[in-house]
Design a protein around this motif. Structure first.
Motif, PDB file in Angstrom:
ATOM      1  N   MET A 136       4.954  -1.220  -7.429  1.00  0.00           N
ATOM      2  CA  MET A 136       4.018  -1.669  -6.404  1.00  0.00           C
ATOM      3  C   MET A 136       3.988  -3.202  -6.304  1.00  0.00           C
ATOM      4  O   MET A 136       3.831  -3.759  -5.225  1.00  0.00           O
ATOM      5  CB  MET A 136       2.626  -1.123  -6.706  1.00  0.00           C
ATOM      6  CG  MET A 136       2.484   0.391  -6.519  1.00  0.00           C
ATOM      7  SD  MET A 136       2.638   0.936  -4.784  1.00  0.00           S
ATOM      8  CE  MET A 136       4.373   1.382  -4.703  1.00  0.00           C
ATOM      9  N   GLU A 137       4.144  -3.874  -7.440  1.00  0.00           N
ATOM     10  CA  GLU A 137       4.172  -5.348  -7.424  1.00  0.00           C
ATOM     11  C   GLU A 137       5.392  -5.865  -6.667  1.00  0.00           C
ATOM     12  O   GLU A 137       5.295  -6.835  -5.897  1.00  0.00           O
ATOM     13  CB  GLU A 137       4.182  -5.878  -8.859  1.00  0.00           C
ATOM     14  CG  GLU A 137       2.852  -5.713  -9.583  1.00  0.00           C
ATOM     15  CD  GLU A 137       2.951  -6.049 -11.067  1.00  0.00           C
ATOM     16  OE1 GLU A 137       4.037  -6.517 -11.489  1.00  0.00           O
ATOM     17  OE2 GLU A 137       1.969  -5.815 -11.798  1.00  0.00           O
ATOM     18  N   VAL A 138       6.538  -5.220  -6.869  1.00  0.00           N
ATOM     19  CA  VAL A 138       7.748  -5.609  -6.142  1.00  0.00           C
ATOM     20  C   VAL A 138       7.540  -5.398  -4.644  1.00  0.00           C
ATOM     21  O   VAL A 138       7.898  -6.252  -3.820  1.00  0.00           O
ATOM     22  CB  VAL A 138       8.967  -4.813  -6.652  1.00  0.00           C
ATOM     23  CG1 VAL A 138      10.135  -4.929  -5.669  1.00  0.00           C
ATOM     24  CG2 VAL A 138       9.387  -5.308  -8.018  1.00  0.00           C
ATOM     25  N   ALA A 139       6.970  -4.251  -4.272  1.00  0.00           N
ATOM     26  CA  ALA A 139       6.722  -3.972  -2.858  1.00  0.00           C
ATOM     27  C   ALA A 139       5.819  -5.044  -2.245  1.00  0.00           C
ATOM     28  O   ALA A 139       6.071  -5.506  -1.118  1.00  0.00           O
ATOM     29  CB  ALA A 139       6.089  -2.588  -2.701  1.00  0.00           C
ATOM     30  N   GLN A 140       4.796  -5.458  -2.976  1.00  0.00           N
ATOM     31  CA  GLN A 140       3.876  -6.487  -2.469  1.00  0.00           C
ATOM     32  C   GLN A 140       4.585  -7.830  -2.301  1.00  0.00           C
ATOM     33  O   GLN A 140       4.397  -8.525  -1.293  1.00  0.00           O
ATOM     34  CB  GLN A 140       2.682  -6.622  -3.412  1.00  0.00           C
ATOM     35  CG  GLN A 140       1.622  -7.613  -2.962  1.00  0.00           C
ATOM     36  CD  GLN A 140       0.976  -7.246  -1.639  1.00  0.00           C
ATOM     37  OE1 GLN A 140       0.812  -6.062  -1.334  1.00  0.00           O
ATOM     38  NE2 GLN A 140       0.623  -8.240  -0.847  1.00  0.00           N
TER      39      GLN A 140
ATOM     40  N   PRO B 223       1.540   1.715   3.176  1.00  0.00           N
ATOM     41  CA  PRO B 223       1.313   0.367   3.718  1.00  0.00           C
ATOM     42  C   PRO B 223       2.515  -0.567   3.595  1.00  0.00           C
ATOM     43  O   PRO B 223       2.524  -1.646   4.213  1.00  0.00           O
ATOM     44  CB  PRO B 223       0.145  -0.148   2.862  1.00  0.00           C
ATOM     45  CG  PRO B 223      -0.515   1.061   2.309  1.00  0.00           C
ATOM     46  CD  PRO B 223       0.596   2.034   2.090  1.00  0.00           C
ATOM     47  N   TYR B 224       3.514  -0.167   2.839  1.00  0.00           N
ATOM     48  CA  TYR B 224       4.685  -1.011   2.627  1.00  0.00           C
ATOM     49  C   TYR B 224       5.891  -0.549   3.457  1.00  0.00           C
ATOM     50  O   TYR B 224       7.015  -0.985   3.229  1.00  0.00           O
ATOM     51  CB  TYR B 224       5.042  -1.045   1.149  1.00  0.00           C
ATOM     52  CG  TYR B 224       3.937  -1.624   0.290  1.00  0.00           C
ATOM     53  CD1 TYR B 224       3.715  -3.003   0.282  1.00  0.00           C
ATOM     54  CD2 TYR B 224       3.102  -0.813  -0.480  1.00  0.00           C
ATOM     55  CE1 TYR B 224       2.705  -3.553  -0.488  1.00  0.00           C
ATOM     56  CE2 TYR B 224       2.088  -1.356  -1.248  1.00  0.00           C
ATOM     57  CZ  TYR B 224       1.889  -2.721  -1.238  1.00  0.00           C
ATOM     58  OH  TYR B 224       0.880  -3.280  -2.000  1.00  0.00           O
ATOM     59  N   GLY B 225       5.632   0.313   4.417  1.00  0.00           N
ATOM     60  CA  GLY B 225       6.701   0.782   5.284  1.00  0.00           C
ATOM     61  C   GLY B 225       6.825  -0.070   6.534  1.00  0.00           C
ATOM     62  O   GLY B 225       6.437  -1.246   6.557  1.00  0.00           O
ATOM     63  N   THR B 226       7.366   0.522   7.592  1.00  0.00           N
ATOM     64  CA  THR B 226       7.511  -0.180   8.865  1.00  0.00           C
ATOM     65  C   THR B 226       6.207  -0.040   9.657  1.00  0.00           C
ATOM     66  O   THR B 226       5.236   0.549   9.185  1.00  0.00           O
ATOM     67  CB  THR B 226       8.663   0.419   9.684  1.00  0.00           C
ATOM     68  OG1 THR B 226       8.289   1.739  10.122  1.00  0.00           O
ATOM     69  CG2 THR B 226       9.931   0.495   8.858  1.00  0.00           C
ATOM     70  N   ASN B 227       6.212  -0.559  10.896  1.00  0.00           N
ATOM     71  CA  ASN B 227       5.038  -0.391  11.740  1.00  0.00           C
ATOM     72  C   ASN B 227       5.044   0.951  12.456  1.00  0.00           C
ATOM     73  O   ASN B 227       4.170   1.224  13.285  1.00  0.00           O
ATOM     74  CB  ASN B 227       4.939  -1.529  12.770  1.00  0.00           C
ATOM     75  CG  ASN B 227       6.172  -1.585  13.669  1.00  0.00           C
ATOM     76  OD1 ASN B 227       7.080  -0.767  13.546  1.00  0.00           O
ATOM     77  ND2 ASN B 227       6.193  -2.554  14.573  1.00  0.00           N
ATOM     78  N   ASP B 228       6.027   1.790  12.135  1.00  0.00           N
ATOM     79  CA  ASP B 228       6.139   3.098  12.784  1.00  0.00           C
ATOM     80  C   ASP B 228       6.782   4.093  11.820  1.00  0.00           C
ATOM     81  O   ASP B 228       7.849   4.638  12.088  1.00  0.00           O
ATOM     82  CB  ASP B 228       6.977   2.966  14.067  1.00  0.00           C
ATOM     83  CG  ASP B 228       6.949   4.226  14.924  1.00  0.00           C
ATOM     84  OD1 ASP B 228       6.070   5.074  14.703  1.00  0.00           O
ATOM     85  OD2 ASP B 228       7.826   4.353  15.805  1.00  0.00           O
ATOM     86  N   ASN B 229       6.113   4.328  10.698  1.00  0.00           N
ATOM     87  CA  ASN B 229       6.678   5.186   9.656  1.00  0.00           C
ATOM     88  C   ASN B 229       7.026   6.585  10.144  1.00  0.00           C
ATOM     89  O   ASN B 229       7.989   7.190   9.669  1.00  0.00           O
ATOM     90  CB  ASN B 229       5.701   5.303   8.482  1.00  0.00           C
ATOM     91  CG  ASN B 229       5.523   3.999   7.732  1.00  0.00           C
ATOM     92  OD1 ASN B 229       6.439   3.188   7.653  1.00  0.00           O
ATOM     93  ND2 ASN B 229       4.329   3.790   7.181  1.00  0.00           N
TER      94      ASN B 229
END
Length: 412
Positions: free
Chosen positions: A169-173, A237-243
């Motif tokens: 999760m830290e990497v994603a952030q 929340p770490y995906g695209t604007n259209d998951n």
């Protein structure tokens, strides 16, 4: 587990088994033995065509012909009902295999000398699926479910491969803060929504959870599954604007072209990604599902197994073809072309993209896919997709429980 004995549903399987006739292949006017090899992977057709051509050349008295129809599992089930079982079947270790494996459709291959060469962990996966000790499938090739990553992006952002869930999760952030999409999610195709579930559930709940669910000893509403659901939601929340508007094909192209740092997918996608960008510096790590890096296992299941019809008139020739397929040179050729992993011991996958996964295979830190133990009629993919869209974990787990119970009651 006796209550879990599975049936084919609309057709009376007992009647099918009592009247099962020999396969359509056999001795023809040319004096050769003709064998049908039915397999379910369209992307593997070319690889098997090459191997079949080689086998037919080396064995002039035998002709193997490949059948690879769309929606192969449904076609196979229909053919079983019609007493038209192919001589040799190549398929994944799915619920369909489990149904057929418990129904006497496949020959018991116990005692075959080449079994000593097969990874026992994959053999056990098949036994767990069917709930039987009979050996009616030979693991051939395996796959892996995990996280692909763009090494160039990781290097640019000075990121290390995460080993625990918190690090993940830290990497994603960090990726998000750098203005890069962390995960390219392709949740328009419901089966892709299940990939993270398939990594989380076996590691957090364990495969034994699903075996116990068969005997109604546990519930999907147990707290251990709540953790699985919560972590599946945490990625959104770490995906695209259209998951939920992007497809698998979209994801392969976008990830190949550097539009995201990570991609939740299986090893089967690597050839497709390289078609879009042959020069991508691709890496692959096991999904870090918990706080103990050493306890984390790679999700790897039997992608292709080989079974022989109980009704075939040509068992000897069918076994000869299987023995040919698992020869070192031939299985090595197959896994190289398919970016798969060998279920035959001593044959490594040398593709640099999956080099980080090899220690899991070497140490046996492997666990099967969760959905291999969930009846197809439960429709897990659509349930997971709906859950991720709505975000209600309690409702999802309750619905998963109720759908499982409905299917179990029909099969009991």
């Amino acid at each position: 587990m006796a209550k879990w004995i599975r049936r084919l549903g609309a057709a009376s399987l007992l009647g099918v088994l009592l009247t099962l006739t020999a396969c359509g292949s056999g001795q023809s006017a040319d004096g050769k033995v003709h064998i049908e090899f039915f397999q379910n992977k369209p992307e593997a057709k070319g690889s098997f065509d090459k191997l079949i051509a080689k086998f037919n050349e080396e064995n002039p008295d035998i002709v193997v012909t490949q059948t690879n129809p769309p929606d192969a599992e449904m076609v196979l089930m229909t053919r079983v009902v019609k007493s038209d079982v192919p001589d040799i079947i190549g398929m994944g270790a799915t619920d369909t295999y489990s149904v057929l494996g418990q129904s006497g459709i496949f020959a018991d291959l116990a005692g075959e000398p080449f079994l000593d060469r097969i990874n026992p962990r994959y053999m056990q996966m098949l036994n767990d699926l069917t709930g039987q000790e009979a050996i009616n499938g030979i693991p051939y090739a395996a796959n892996a479910d995990g996280i692909m990553y763009n090494r160039a992006i990781f290097e640019k952002l000075n990121l290390e491969v995460p080993k625990t869930w918190d690090e993940f999760m830290e990497v994603a952030q960090k990726v998000k803060e750098a203005g890069v999409t962390p995960f390219y999610l392709t949740y328009k195709d419901d089966w892709t929504t299940n990939l993270l579930f398939n990594a989380l559930a076996p590691n957090i709940a364990g495969i034994d959870f699903f075996l116990e669910r068969r005997d109604n000893k546990v519930s999907f509403e147990d707290p251990v599954m709540q953790e699985v659901a919560d972590k599946a939601l945490a990625v959104l929340p770490y995906g695209t604007n259209d998951n939920f508007g992007r497809t698998y094909a979209d994801g392969n192209r976008a990830f190949a072209n550097g539009e995201a740092a990570m991609y939740i997918q299986g090893s089967w996608a690597i050839p497709e990604i390289r078609k879009a960008n042959a020069d991508i510096d691709l890496g692959f790590f096991a999904t870090p599902t918990g706080d103990d890096a050493e306890a984390n296992k790679l999700v790897s299941g039997v992608d292709t197994l080989l079974a022989v019809a109980e009704s075939t008139e040509h068992r000897e020739e069918s076994m000869k073809f299987i023995e040919f397929l698992i020869e070192d040179e031939n299985i090595a050729q197959y896994i190289k072309e398919q970016t798969a992993f060998s279920a035959v011991e001593g044959i490594d996958q040398n593709d640099p993209a999956v080099a980080e996964l090899q220690p899991y295979f070497d140490s046996g830190r492997l666990v099967d896919f969760a959905d291999h133990y969930i009846p197809a009629a439960v429709q897990l993919n659509s349930l997971v997709q709906e859950f991720l869209q709505r975000g209600d974990a309690d409702a999802f787990l309750k619905r998963l429980d109720s759908e499982w119970t409905k299917v179990a009651n029909r099969r009991s």
